[in-house]
Write an enzyme that holds these catalytic residues in place. Structure first.
Site, PDB file in Angstrom:
ATOM      1  N   HIS A 226       0.812  -1.221   0.000  1.00 25.37           N
ATOM      2  CA  HIS A 226       0.000   0.000   0.000  1.00 25.37           C
ATOM      3  C   HIS A 226       0.845   1.271   0.000  1.00 25.37           C
ATOM      4  O   HIS A 226       0.305   2.369  -0.072  1.00 25.37           O
ATOM      5  CB  HIS A 226      -0.973   0.005   1.195  1.00 25.37           C
ATOM      6  CG  HIS A 226      -0.330   0.156   2.526  1.00 25.37           C
ATOM      7  ND1 HIS A 226      -0.034  -0.915   3.361  1.00 25.37           N
ATOM      8  CD2 HIS A 226       0.073   1.256   3.203  1.00 25.37           C
ATOM      9  CE1 HIS A 226       0.509  -0.476   4.477  1.00 25.37           C
ATOM     10  NE2 HIS A 226       0.578   0.843   4.412  1.00 25.37           N
ATOM     11  N   ASP A 254      -0.494  -7.445   0.695  1.00 27.20           N
ATOM     12  CA  ASP A 254       0.095  -6.153   1.047  1.00 27.20           C
ATOM     13  C   ASP A 254       1.613  -6.267   1.006  1.00 27.20           C
ATOM     14  O   ASP A 254       2.289  -6.271   2.028  1.00 27.20           O
ATOM     15  CB  ASP A 254      -0.363  -5.689   2.433  1.00 27.20           C
ATOM     16  CG  ASP A 254      -0.069  -4.218   2.676  1.00 27.20           C
ATOM     17  OD1 ASP A 254      -0.314  -3.737   3.801  1.00 27.20           O
ATOM     18  OD2 ASP A 254       0.429  -3.540   1.743  1.00 27.20           O
ATOM     19  N   GLY A 335       3.735   5.534   9.063  1.00 26.17           N
ATOM     20  CA  GLY A 335       5.132   5.640   8.658  1.00 26.17           C
ATOM     21  C   GLY A 335       5.907   4.364   8.919  1.00 26.17           C
ATOM     22  O   GLY A 335       6.958   4.123   8.323  1.00 26.17           O
ATOM     23  N   SER A 337       4.697   1.480   8.199  1.00 27.72           N
ATOM     24  CA  SER A 337       4.271   0.506   7.189  1.00 27.72           C
ATOM     25  C   SER A 337       5.454  -0.008   6.372  1.00 27.72           C
ATOM     26  O   SER A 337       6.308   0.758   5.936  1.00 27.72           O
ATOM     27  CB  SER A 337       3.266   1.145   6.230  1.00 27.72           C
ATOM     28  OG  SER A 337       2.011   1.254   6.825  1.00 27.72           O
ATOM     29  N   SER A 352       1.870  -4.328   7.831  1.00 23.20           N
ATOM     30  CA  SER A 352       0.726  -3.984   7.003  1.00 23.20           C
ATOM     31  C   SER A 352      -0.114  -2.901   7.679  1.00 23.20           C
ATOM     32  O   SER A 352      -0.293  -1.819   7.145  1.00 23.20           O
ATOM     33  CB  SER A 352      -0.125  -5.220   6.726  1.00 23.20           C
ATOM     34  OG  SER A 352      -1.273  -4.880   5.972  1.00 23.20           O
TER      35      SER A 352
END
Length: 383
Positions: A226, A254, A335, A337, A352
């Protein structure tokens, strides 16, 4: 192609001038006094004192002189005309020095407030020489070359201790044939880029989105899908270009694969952010439910917890559904992720999403790393 350099002031003068403009600070008087309405940056003054060995008054005076020199240069260059041989700031005199090849232009330059200096070669000649060197194949013993207006020459820098072999001598001969060239500088090692290895937990950017690096693989790194789409450029912690997103799957999955180049390289390391020593990645054996797991991310850095569940389907509040995620009790925040989950020295997955934060607690899910490796045919970079 060589970029035309319109102003050949010292680098510090140009940078300091830019800082003053950017902060709205005024210049100081010759005695070191500054405008009360627009005080100079305390951080800038302290940096000059620390790095240049100046007193507070000397730092203020230096800034004022450099600002004056930057302001004088355009008029002085115009006054020199085609006799212009370059310019530089002289800190000992606190003034701009302008090289000229014609004594008849000296008074015109002096009238602008700059100090003229008679030289043999014009700036145009030096720039043409440097351009000719740019077309040569430089051996490893040659570190760099530059136009040096103070030396009125193109100065070639050699690596100290490097063998002066036939390739080096051929390069120097061709360089000298191109124009005024001096070999008068050495460096202890060849220059390197200031990019870095792709380290788990470090930030990376695409557009205005900041995410975190998961794990280095051969050829790049894996992260969350993402964070960006295939084809987008990826930038590192220092905003320099890393590479490109080669593949991205979101939602449903993801994960993403980012290729690495442009002076960056892959490193089998996850950042401990000073909380723990940086961790070497030695494999990707999957930890069981109940095992401890730690996460590294660019927002909240290093946090640990346990594996709570596997093969979970997550229905995110934004409407996307992602399958086969692993749930943990580790906290995270925006941030983080894409960042690394690691158990001992074994890579587990990339962040995720989740709920909560690292102040009050929460839970997070990660995309298992072995699924990502299989999806793109990647090999984990291990120590």
């Amino acid at each position: 192609m060589r970029r035309s350099i319109a102003v050949r002031l010292s680098l510090s003068a140009l940078l300091v001038t830019g800082t003053l403009v950017g902060t709205g600070a005024s210049t100081a008087t010759a005695g070191g006094e500054e405008s009360a309405a627009q005080p100079l940056s305390a951080g800038l003054l302290s940096a000059l004192q620390r790095d240049l060995g100046l007193s507070p008054d000397e730092a203020r005076t230096r800034l004022a002189q450099e600002a004056d020199a930057a302001g004088t240069e355009p008029a002085a260059r115009e006054a020199a005309g085609d006799a212009y041989g370059g310019s530089w700031f002289d800190p000992a005199r606190g003034t701009l020095v302008v090289a000229v090849t014609d004594t008849g232009r000296a008074d015109d330059v002096r009238a602008t407030g700059a100090e003229p200096r008679l030289v043999t070669h014009t700036d145009a000649e030096l720039d043409a020489t440097a351009t000719a060197l740019d077309r040569l194949d430089a051996p490893a013993s040659v570190a760099s070359w530059r136009v040096d207006p103070r030396a009125n020459s193109v100065v070639v820098t050699l690596v100290t201790g490097a063998e002066r072999d036939a390739a080096t001598e051929d390069f120097l001969a061709a360089a000298r044939a191109a124009g005024p060239v001096t070999v008068s500088a050495t460096t202890t090692r060849a220059p390197e880029t200031f990019a870095a290895g792709t380290v788990g937990g470090d930030p990376w950017y695409t557009g205005n989105v900041r995410c975190s690096i998961g794990f280095s693989v051969h050829g790049g790194f894996v992260t969350a899908g993402h964070c960006g789409r295939a084809g987008q450029q990826a930038y590192g912690w220092d905003r320099s270009l890393i590479g490109q997103i080669q593949g991205s799957s979101w939602p449903g999955n993801d994960y993403a694969f980012v290729s690495v180049g442009n002076g960056w390289w892959t490193v089998p390391v996850v950042l401990g952010w000073g909380t723990v020593p940086d961790v070497l990645v030695r494999g990707s054996a999957e930890a069981p439910v109940g095992a401890s797991v730690c996460r590294s991310g660019s927002t909240t850095r290093w946090h640990c917890g346990t594996v709570l569940g596997k093969n979970e389907t997550v229905n995110y509040s934004s409407g996307e559904v992602v399958y086969q995620l692993t749930r943990t009790s580790v906290c995270a925040e925006p941030g983080d992720s894409g960042g690394s989950y690691i158990s001992g020295d074994q890579a587990q997955g990339v962040t995720s999403g989740g709920w909560g934060n690292c102040a009050s607690g929460g839970q997070t899910w990660h995309q298992p790393v072995n699924e990502i490796l299989g999806a793109y045919g990647l090999t984990l970079h291990t120590a």
